[in-house]
Design an enzyme around this catalytic site. Structure first.
Site, PDB file in Angstrom:
ATOM      1  N   GLY A  13     -16.761 -21.799 -46.790  1.00 50.31           N
ATOM      2  CA  GLY A  13     -15.302 -21.718 -46.815  1.00 50.31           C
ATOM      3  C   GLY A  13     -14.664 -21.881 -48.182  1.00 50.31           C
ATOM      4  N   SER A  19      -9.440 -24.106 -52.782  1.00 53.39           N
ATOM      5  CA  SER A  19      -9.919 -24.249 -51.402  1.00 53.39           C
ATOM      6  C   SER A  19     -10.214 -25.712 -51.061  1.00 53.39           C
ATOM      7  CB  SER A  19     -11.221 -23.466 -51.195  1.00 53.39           C
ATOM      8  OG  SER A  19     -11.003 -22.089 -51.329  1.00 53.39           O
ATOM      9  N   VAL A  65     -18.690 -14.868 -40.700  1.00 53.81           N
ATOM     10  CA  VAL A  65     -18.977 -15.574 -39.440  1.00 53.81           C
ATOM     11  C   VAL A  65     -18.688 -14.727 -38.202  1.00 53.81           C
ATOM     12  CG1 VAL A  65     -18.752 -17.925 -40.338  1.00 53.81           C
ATOM     13  CG2 VAL A  65     -16.724 -16.739 -39.451  1.00 53.81           C
ATOM     14  N   TYR A 155       3.101 -21.164 -37.087  1.00 53.74           N
ATOM     15  CA  TYR A 155       1.643 -21.396 -37.091  1.00 53.74           C
ATOM     16  C   TYR A 155       0.996 -20.693 -35.882  1.00 53.74           C
ATOM     17  CZ  TYR A 155      -2.587 -23.949 -38.436  1.00 53.74           C
ATOM     18  OH  TYR A 155      -3.851 -24.290 -38.852  1.00 53.74           O
ATOM     19  N   LYS A 162      -6.768 -23.827 -33.388  1.00 56.65           N
ATOM     20  CA  LYS A 162      -7.152 -25.168 -33.865  1.00 56.65           C
ATOM     21  C   LYS A 162      -7.335 -26.132 -32.686  1.00 56.65           C
ATOM     22  CE  LYS A 162      -7.235 -24.577 -38.374  1.00 56.65           C
ATOM     23  NZ  LYS A 162      -8.546 -24.375 -39.032  1.00 56.65           N
ATOM     24  N   ILE A 191      -1.581 -27.827 -47.740  1.00 59.55           N
ATOM     25  CA  ILE A 191      -2.064 -27.711 -49.121  1.00 59.55           C
ATOM     26  C   ILE A 191      -1.935 -26.245 -49.511  1.00 59.55           C
ATOM     27  CG2 ILE A 191      -4.082 -27.947 -50.632  1.00 59.55           C
ATOM     28  CD1 ILE A 191      -5.133 -30.118 -48.758  1.00 59.55           C
ATOM     29  N   THR A 193      -3.092 -23.098 -50.507  1.00 57.92           N
ATOM     30  CA  THR A 193      -4.360 -22.371 -50.651  1.00 57.92           C
ATOM     31  C   THR A 193      -4.125 -20.911 -50.275  1.00 57.92           C
ATOM     32  OG1 THR A 193      -4.984 -22.749 -48.357  1.00 57.92           O
ATOM     33  CG2 THR A 193      -5.701 -24.415 -49.944  1.00 57.92           C
ATOM     34  N   LEU A 194      -5.181 -20.110 -50.432  1.00 59.34           N
ATOM     35  CA  LEU A 194      -5.116 -18.685 -50.063  1.00 59.34           C
ATOM     36  C   LEU A 194      -4.765 -18.536 -48.581  1.00 59.34           C
ATOM     37  CD1 LEU A 194      -5.704 -16.019 -51.539  1.00 59.34           C
ATOM     38  CD2 LEU A 194      -8.057 -16.159 -50.656  1.00 59.34           C
TER      39      LEU A 194
HETATM   40  P1  NAD Z   1      -8.993 -20.934 -48.195  1.00 56.74           P
HETATM   41  O1  NAD Z   1      -8.359 -19.598 -48.101  1.00 56.74           O
HETATM   42  O2  NAD Z   1      -9.320 -21.447 -49.525  1.00 56.74           O
HETATM   43  O3  NAD Z   1     -10.283 -21.015 -47.264  1.00 56.74           O
HETATM   44  C1  NAD Z   1     -10.422 -20.267 -46.083  1.00 56.74           C
HETATM   45  C2  NAD Z   1     -11.826 -19.722 -46.093  1.00 56.74           C
HETATM   46  O4  NAD Z   1     -12.114 -19.024 -44.865  1.00 56.74           O
HETATM   47  C3  NAD Z   1     -12.060 -18.722 -47.237  1.00 56.74           C
HETATM   48  O5  NAD Z   1     -13.125 -19.164 -48.034  1.00 56.74           O
HETATM   49  C4  NAD Z   1     -12.451 -17.452 -46.525  1.00 56.74           C
HETATM   50  O6  NAD Z   1     -13.406 -16.699 -47.213  1.00 56.74           O
HETATM   51  C5  NAD Z   1     -13.020 -18.011 -45.213  1.00 56.74           C
HETATM   52  N1  NAD Z   1     -13.121 -16.986 -44.180  1.00 56.74           N
HETATM   53  C6  NAD Z   1     -12.113 -16.270 -43.606  1.00 56.74           C
HETATM   54  N2  NAD Z   1     -12.642 -15.367 -42.747  1.00 56.74           N
HETATM   55  C7  NAD Z   1     -13.997 -15.536 -42.776  1.00 56.74           C
HETATM   56  C8  NAD Z   1     -15.084 -14.908 -42.129  1.00 56.74           C
HETATM   57  N3  NAD Z   1     -14.902 -13.899 -41.246  1.00 56.74           N
HETATM   58  N4  NAD Z   1     -16.344 -15.335 -42.403  1.00 56.74           N
HETATM   59  C9  NAD Z   1     -16.556 -16.342 -43.275  1.00 56.74           C
HETATM   60  N5  NAD Z   1     -15.564 -16.978 -43.926  1.00 56.74           N
HETATM   61  C10 NAD Z   1     -14.299 -16.566 -43.689  1.00 56.74           C
HETATM   62  O7  NAD Z   1      -7.944 -21.920 -47.444  1.00 56.74           O
HETATM   63  P2  NAD Z   1      -8.060 -23.446 -47.003  1.00 56.74           P
HETATM   64  O8  NAD Z   1      -6.655 -23.860 -46.770  1.00 56.74           O
HETATM   65  O9  NAD Z   1      -8.915 -24.203 -47.926  1.00 56.74           O
HETATM   66  O10 NAD Z   1      -8.744 -23.331 -45.571  1.00 56.74           O
HETATM   67  C11 NAD Z   1      -9.903 -24.077 -45.202  1.00 56.74           C
HETATM   68  C12 NAD Z   1      -9.709 -24.662 -43.812  1.00 56.74           C
HETATM   69  O11 NAD Z   1      -8.721 -25.688 -43.877  1.00 56.74           O
HETATM   70  C13 NAD Z   1      -9.215 -23.669 -42.765  1.00 56.74           C
HETATM   71  O12 NAD Z   1      -9.853 -23.933 -41.536  1.00 56.74           O
HETATM   72  C14 NAD Z   1      -7.743 -24.006 -42.658  1.00 56.74           C
HETATM   73  O13 NAD Z   1      -7.184 -23.631 -41.412  1.00 56.74           O
HETATM   74  C15 NAD Z   1      -7.818 -25.503 -42.807  1.00 56.74           C
HETATM   75  N6  NAD Z   1      -6.569 -26.197 -43.128  1.00 56.74           N
HETATM   76  C16 NAD Z   1      -5.800 -25.788 -44.158  1.00 56.74           C
HETATM   77  C17 NAD Z   1      -4.622 -26.455 -44.437  1.00 56.74           C
HETATM   78  C18 NAD Z   1      -3.732 -26.016 -45.574  1.00 56.74           C
HETATM   79  O14 NAD Z   1      -2.548 -26.381 -45.583  1.00 56.74           O
HETATM   80  N7  NAD Z   1      -4.232 -25.278 -46.545  1.00 56.74           N
HETATM   81  C19 NAD Z   1      -4.225 -27.557 -43.664  1.00 56.74           C
HETATM   82  C20 NAD Z   1      -5.032 -27.970 -42.610  1.00 56.74           C
HETATM   83  C21 NAD Z   1      -6.213 -27.270 -42.348  1.00 56.74           C
END
Ligand code: NAD
Length: 259
Positions: A13, A19, A65, A155, A162, A191, A193-194
């Protein structure tokens, strides 16, 4: 002596240095864990490879995935390179941008299927493929968000995914607990992020958060990294099937008057 000396982990991820999975990787590496990384697509490989190399990764492999064969190939490589695993980090989610804007009731069948598959089912798919590699004492950590429990504007289907992910954590923890393998989720505050950039209104949500959260600040990937380090260490030996909040206390606020 690091808390994770001799431990081998797989980080899924990382897209770039913003990230959450990257924050976790840095925290685990600092305490001695040996880490492998996955990426999706050529564009992200260019970002992930230098980051992974900077932490001395011996394994940097593609894995979408949505593809069971790719997951199996990945685990075959993990076996060749590391032999077994002590840590598995799942920081993966995806939904079409159209689904993360406006009313939830407009969610499409295909948008629902895609969000559920990538953001919820993928944890089960990856753990299933990794099960024979996991050592006793291993720790699996995924990332979730409070939109699973309460409505967070825009969301939408990701909140539903989730909720399924958090339920999957409880079922997987029950399956793997007899082998002393723990499964937990970290529910992080917003946070930048992308992935977050795809959610309509995220900038304003992120900005307002610090005014309401008890700690009066936003969450960083370092905050999440430290909680993940705890969950992956022996200090959390009795903790499994949990959703641990790393959100500066935001989810416990009912009504707040902005400062
Ligand atoms: P991110 O964009 O840096 O990471 C998301 C990752 O998912 C990327 O590396 C992407 O390549 C991967 N991904 C997407 N589709 C995929 C696939 N088919 N196969 C493999 N990998 C795949 O963003 P992030 O915010 O670091 O997200 C990481 C996790 O944290 C996610 O589950 C997100 O929902 C969760 N999250 C994020 C936040 C926030 O505010 N950023 C808050 C709570 C939870």
């Amino acid at each position: 002596m690091g808390l994770l000396d001799g431990k081998k982990g797989l980080i899924m991820g990382v897209a770039n240095d913003h990230s959450i999975a990257w924050g976790i990787a840095q925290a685990l590496h600092a305490e001695g864990a040996e880490l492998g990384f996955t990426f999706v697509g050529d564009a992200l490989e260019r970002r992930v490879r230098p980051l992974a190399t900077s932490l001395g990764a011996q394994l940097i492999e593609p894995c979408d995935v949505q593809d069971d064969a790719a997951i199996d190939t990945l685990m075959g490589r993990v076996r060749e390179v590391y032999g077994s695993l002590d840590i598995l980090i799942h920081g993966i989610a995806f939904a079409n941008k159209d689904e993360l804007n406006g009313a939830y009731l407009n969610t499409t069948r295909e948008g629902f299927r895609l969000a559920m598959e990538v953001s919820a089912y993928s944890l089960t798919a990856v753990v299933k493929a990794a099960q024979d590699l996991l050592n006793p004492g291993a720790s699996i950590v995924t990332l979730t968000y409070h939109g699973s429990q309460q409505v967070a504007q825009n969301y939408n289907v990701m909140g539903v995914a989730k909720a399924a992910l958090e339920a999957s954590v409880r079922y997987l923890a029950n399956d793997l607990g007899p082998r002393n393998i723990r499964v937990n989720a970290i529910s992080a505050g917003p946070i930048r992020t992308l992935a977050a950039s795809g959610i309509a209104g995220f900038r304003s949500l992120h900005k307002q958060f610090a005014g309401v959260a008890p700690l009066r600040r936003n969450i960083t990937i370092e905050d999440v990294g430290k909680a993940a380090l705890w969950l992956c260490s022996d200090w959390a030996s009795g903790v499994t099937s949990e959703t641990i909040y790393v959100d500066a206390g935001f989810h416990n606020i009912g009504v707040s008057l902005l400062d």
